[in-house]
Design a protein around this motif. Structure first.
Motif, PDB file in Angstrom:
ATOM      1  N   ASP A 104       0.841  -1.204   0.000  1.00 13.98           N
ATOM      2  CA  ASP A 104       0.000   0.000   0.000  1.00 13.98           C
ATOM      3  C   ASP A 104       0.876   1.254   0.000  1.00 13.98           C
ATOM      4  N   GLN A 105       1.852   1.302   0.906  1.00 11.60           N
ATOM      5  CA  GLN A 105       2.738   2.457   1.000  1.00 11.60           C
ATOM      6  C   GLN A 105       3.617   2.594  -0.243  1.00 11.60           C
ATOM      7  N   PHE A 106       4.077   1.453  -0.781  1.00 12.90           N
ATOM      8  CA  PHE A 106       4.934   1.474  -1.965  1.00 12.90           C
ATOM      9  C   PHE A 106       4.184   2.016  -3.183  1.00 12.90           C
ATOM     10  N   ILE A 107       2.965   1.544  -3.402  1.00 18.54           N
ATOM     11  CA  ILE A 107       2.178   2.010  -4.545  1.00 18.54           C
ATOM     12  C   ILE A 107       1.828   3.488  -4.385  1.00 18.54           C
ATOM     13  N   SER A 108       1.529   3.903  -3.166  1.00 26.31           N
ATOM     14  CA  SER A 108       1.245   5.323  -2.923  1.00 26.31           C
ATOM     15  C   SER A 108       2.452   6.189  -3.261  1.00 26.31           C
ATOM     16  N   SER A 109       3.646   5.703  -2.928  1.00 23.06           N
ATOM     17  CA  SER A 109       4.865   6.454  -3.248  1.00 23.06           C
ATOM     18  C   SER A 109       5.076   6.533  -4.751  1.00 23.06           C
ATOM     19  N   LEU A 110       4.817   5.417  -5.460  1.00 25.37           N
ATOM     20  CA  LEU A 110       4.940   5.438  -6.919  1.00 25.37           C
ATOM     21  C   LEU A 110       3.944   6.418  -7.535  1.00 25.37           C
ATOM     22  N   MET A 111       2.743   6.451  -6.990  1.00 26.00           N
ATOM     23  CA  MET A 111       1.739   7.386  -7.499  1.00 26.00           C
ATOM     24  C   MET A 111       2.188   8.826  -7.273  1.00 26.00           C
ATOM     25  N   TYR A 112       2.786   9.089  -6.117  1.00 28.11           N
ATOM     26  CA  TYR A 112       3.275  10.436  -5.832  1.00 28.11           C
ATOM     27  C   TYR A 112       4.310  10.864  -6.867  1.00 28.11           C
ATOM     28  N   VAL A 113       5.267   9.988  -7.183  1.00 29.69           N
ATOM     29  CA  VAL A 113       6.301  10.332  -8.156  1.00 29.69           C
ATOM     30  C   VAL A 113       5.688  10.544  -9.544  1.00 29.69           C
ATOM     31  N   HIS A 114       4.783   9.653  -9.938  1.00 26.97           N
ATOM     32  CA  HIS A 114       4.161   9.770 -11.257  1.00 26.97           C
ATOM     33  C   HIS A 114       3.295  11.027 -11.349  1.00 26.97           C
ATOM     34  N   TRP A 115       2.535  11.315 -10.305  1.00 23.23           N
ATOM     35  CA  TRP A 115       1.697  12.522 -10.312  1.00 23.23           C
ATOM     36  C   TRP A 115       2.543  13.775 -10.389  1.00 23.23           C
ATOM     37  N   ARG A 116       3.628  13.794  -9.628  1.00 24.75           N
ATOM     38  CA  ARG A 116       4.490  14.975  -9.665  1.00 24.75           C
ATOM     39  C   ARG A 116       5.095  15.167 -11.050  1.00 24.75           C
ATOM     40  N   GLN A 117       5.528  14.070 -11.652  1.00 25.43           N
ATOM     41  CA  GLN A 117       6.075  14.163 -13.005  1.00 25.43           C
ATOM     42  C   GLN A 117       5.021  14.677 -13.987  1.00 25.43           C
ATOM     43  N   THR A 118       3.825  14.118 -13.926  1.00 23.81           N
ATOM     44  CA  THR A 118       2.770  14.494 -14.869  1.00 23.81           C
ATOM     45  C   THR A 118       2.371  15.959 -14.712  1.00 23.81           C
ATOM     46  N   LEU A 119       2.116  16.387 -13.473  1.00 19.83           N
ATOM     47  CA  LEU A 119       1.658  17.751 -13.246  1.00 19.83           C
ATOM     48  C   LEU A 119       2.756  18.767 -13.540  1.00 19.83           C
ATOM     49  N   THR A 120       3.985  18.454 -13.133  1.00 21.34           N
ATOM     50  CA  THR A 120       5.086  19.390 -13.374  1.00 21.34           C
ATOM     51  C   THR A 120       5.362  19.537 -14.862  1.00 21.34           C
ATOM     52  N   MET A 121       5.365  18.424 -15.584  1.00 21.81           N
ATOM     53  CA  MET A 121       5.625  18.501 -17.025  1.00 21.81           C
ATOM     54  C   MET A 121       4.495  19.227 -17.755  1.00 21.81           C
ATOM     55  N   ASP A 122       3.267  19.075 -17.280  1.00 20.48           N
ATOM     56  CA  ASP A 122       2.161  19.812 -17.876  1.00 20.48           C
ATOM     57  C   ASP A 122       2.334  21.317 -17.657  1.00 20.48           C
ATOM     58  N   LEU A 123       2.736  21.696 -16.435  1.00 20.38           N
ATOM     59  CA  LEU A 123       2.984  23.111 -16.158  1.00 20.38           C
ATOM     60  C   LEU A 123       4.159  23.623 -16.985  1.00 20.38           C
TER      61      LEU A 123
END
Length: 636
Positions: A104-123
């Motif tokens: 659970d914690q591992f997948i949440s961490s992966l989601m955090y990294v992917h979300w940050r990449q997606t949102l930052t690259m969009d900005l």
């Protein structure tokens, strides 16, 4: 701190107060559309995987939760075999629960990294498009704009005019996005499992205690939610203000770091100490205010958590005292009480987890408003750019179009004419003062032009108008030659060096990097570095492709920076070179050698400068008087 503010201290701006309202919902939904672009996206896949893992985890938690009731029963009946079996089952369940919790914690961490990449690259995509990064940081003051001064700002003081020194876009993109995504990843597992756990444990609670149990818990949760909503409201706006002041304080220290030598020459330590302390005091005052408001929220959350355990026992006691379980044996009654206690307490725990998320939600709301403001401003600038866009030139194949802020519309090209200005008038930034009025000018190949005049008369502004960075108040500007190598290139008053190797500094803004030596480019680069007097720089960097860990602005002197810019100019060898104070830190002898090389390479030069020594390298001179008047004369 307003009462203790000393005379001369600048007041802090106060903006609108962000809230948990429809605007927050709209901005939050817009961000979610970026993070979850389609049903087949990676974010949806990870989210579904997390849901599956969390559901399994909840099934295991339920089994672990009722294990104590089984222990009470076998201990009450002194059943050794049953005790051994339950112990083995309990150990297996605990191991399985630990594994699932870790996943659970591992997948949440992966989601955090992917979300940050997606949102930052969009900005980033919108931020670096159509010169938005320039417009947002220089021309618009709607958001808190960062501007880090360097020693060049003291060397060319007019350049820093009208800039604000605050934390802004960089903080929103780098820090606020990171904290937003991390907060969402922490909330994800609790939010996605809450509907399932609430429905299941509501049914179990109703089965064990009747309708009174779940109704009481739901009323209790409603009261707690309303109280926390009231307590959270002032936290959001205070958090936004704190993040802004954090950026101000950080950039103040960056300003001092970049300008340390210049400040030392001024003996300005005492003044900078005082002004930095002002930033710190404003930040700490806001932090104290935030802590006071969070105190009441913490009190409400903790009362709700601990009072819930008491309510769970009250709910269990009602059917027991009413005689519903009078026929059970003591061991069976203890087992039932233990099981019912777990069900009621876990239902309250599910609600408590949602209440506990209130502090995270308040933080998330603050970051949502800051990111949303940036997105809306970038979108506004892109729309206004499309409406007001003037036709532009097309880039040559050697440059990447996106990296050079290219535009789709082209004008008819004429290699012998670079610019045609027809009745052009323009004003200073954020001012109605006309700097130049009705300027008519044609820049042709082989005819060098010198732009001079008093400080603040609009010389650099004219170059901004030529480069389409600023709009004209009246008239039209036609750029009839392509931008890039063999076309027109602008070299600003403040040299810019990217992070990377010496080769990357010379070929900038080309993005093709040659990682090996022995190519024809090497000979050209080394030749031009030697020609500009920077042959020793090759030894200091251990070659063209050795990555250095220093800041080029700290290592190079103003004269070396200008020499390196000329090496870059010679490497690209454009047909027209627009130079703004390009030799102000060099000797007249070196200036003559560099301009002679420009002539040998076939470049037509448009220069901005004050030196009288520049006149002999140009064919005509445009003198700006600063009050709308100008004069164009030939140089003999």
């Amino acid at each position: 701190m307003s009462g203790s503010r000393r005379q001369g201290r600048p007041p802090e701006p106060r903006g609108s107060r962000p809230k948990l309202d429809l605007l927050f919902v709209r901005r939050f939904c817009h961000i979610q559309a970026i993070l979850f672009p389609s049903w087949t996206s990676q974010s949806v896949l990870m989210f579904a995987t997390l849901l599956f893992v969390v559901l399994l985890e909840q099934l295991i938690i339920y089994q672990v939760g009722i294990i104590p009731s089984h222990f009470f029963k076998v201990l009450g009946e002194k059943d050794v075999v049953g005790f051994r079996q339950i112990t083995i089952v309990a150990i297996c369940l605990i191991v399985a629960n630990s594994l699932l919790k870790s996943f659970d914690q591992f997948i949440s961490s992966l989601m955090y990294v992917h979300w940050r990449q997606t949102l930052t690259m969009d900005l980033h995509k919108a931020y670096f498009k159509k010169k938005v990064y320039y417009t947002l940081n220089v021309l618009h003051a709607e958001l808190d704009n960062p501007y880090v001064e360097t020693e060049w700002d003291l060397f060319f003081p007019i350049y820093k005019k009208n800039h604000k020194m605050e934390g802004g876009q960089d903080q929103r993109i780098s820090q606020d996005v990171e904290r937003f995504c991390k907060g969402m990843s922490k909330m994800a597992s609790n939010l996605i499992i809450s509907p399932f756990t609430l429905v299941y444990y509501t049914y179990q609670c109703f089965y064990s205690t009747g309708w009174l149990g779940p109704i009481s818990i739901f009323i209790y949760f409603f009261i707690g939610s309303v109280a926390n909503k009231i307590l959270m409201e002032p936290i959001v706006s205070t958090l936004v203000q704190q993040e802004k002041l954090e950026g101000d304080f950080r950039f103040k220290h960056m300003q001092i770091r970049v300008n340390a030598e210049s400040a030392a020459f001024y003996r300005a330590g005492r003044v900078e100490h005082m002004r930095t302390n002002w930033k710190l005091q404003d930040l700490l005052q806001t932090q104290r205010e935030l802590m006071k408001r969070e105190l009441w929220l913490y009190i409400g959350v903790n009362i709700f958590d601990y009072l819930g355990s008491i309510i769970s026992y009250i709910i269990i006691a009602i059917p027991i005292f009413s005689g519903r379980y009078d026929g059970l044996a003591p061991a069976a009654l203890i087992e039932l009480v233990s099981k019912n206690a777990f069900v009621s307490m876990y239902l309250i725990h599910c609600f408590s987890q949602l209440i506990d998320l209130s502090t995270t939600v308040s933080d998330l709301a603050g970051y949502t408003h800051r990111i949303g403001e940036l997105q809306e401003m970038v979108l506004k600038l892109c729309k206004s750019h499309r409406k007001s866009r003037q036709p532009s030139c097309k880039e040559l194949s050697g440059f990447d179009k996106d990296s050079l802020d290219s535009e789709e519309e082209d004008e008819e090209e004429s290699g012998d004419v670079a610019f045609i200005l027809e009745q052009v008038s323009f004003t200073a930034l954020s001012s109605k003062e006309v700097l130049v009025k009705n300027l008519t000018l044609t820049v042709i190949a082989g005819h060098n032009l010198l732009v001079t005049g008093n400080t603040g008369s609009g010389k650099t502004t004219l170059l901004r108008v030529l480069n389409r960075l600023w709009e004209t108040a009246h008239g039209s500007v036609h750029m009839l030659t392509s931008f890039g190598p063999r076309g027109v290139m602008f070299f600003p008053q403040k040299p810019y060096f990217t992070d990377g190797t010496l080769r990357e500094q010379v070929i900038y803004p080309l993005k093709e990097i040659y990682p090996v030596t022995g190519l024809p480019d090497d000979e050209r680069i080394i030749r031009f570095l030697t020609l500009t007097g920077l042959g020793s720089l090759l030894k200091r960097t251990d070659g063209l492709d050795e990555r250095v860990d220093w800041n080029w602005y700290d290592v190079l002197s103003p004269g070396e920076m200008q020499r390196l810019c000329f090496a870059r100019l010679f490497y690209h060898q454009p047909k027209y070179a627009v130079l703004d104070e390009a030799t102000s830190a060099l000797t007249e002898e070196t200036e003559g050698e560099l301009y002679h090389t420009c002539k040998q390479l076939g470049m037509t030069v448009i220069s901005v400068g004050h030196r009288s020594s520049l006149e002999k390298h140009h064919d005509s001179m445009l003198f700006l008087f600063g009050d709308g008047k100008w004069e164009l004369t030939k140089i003999h």
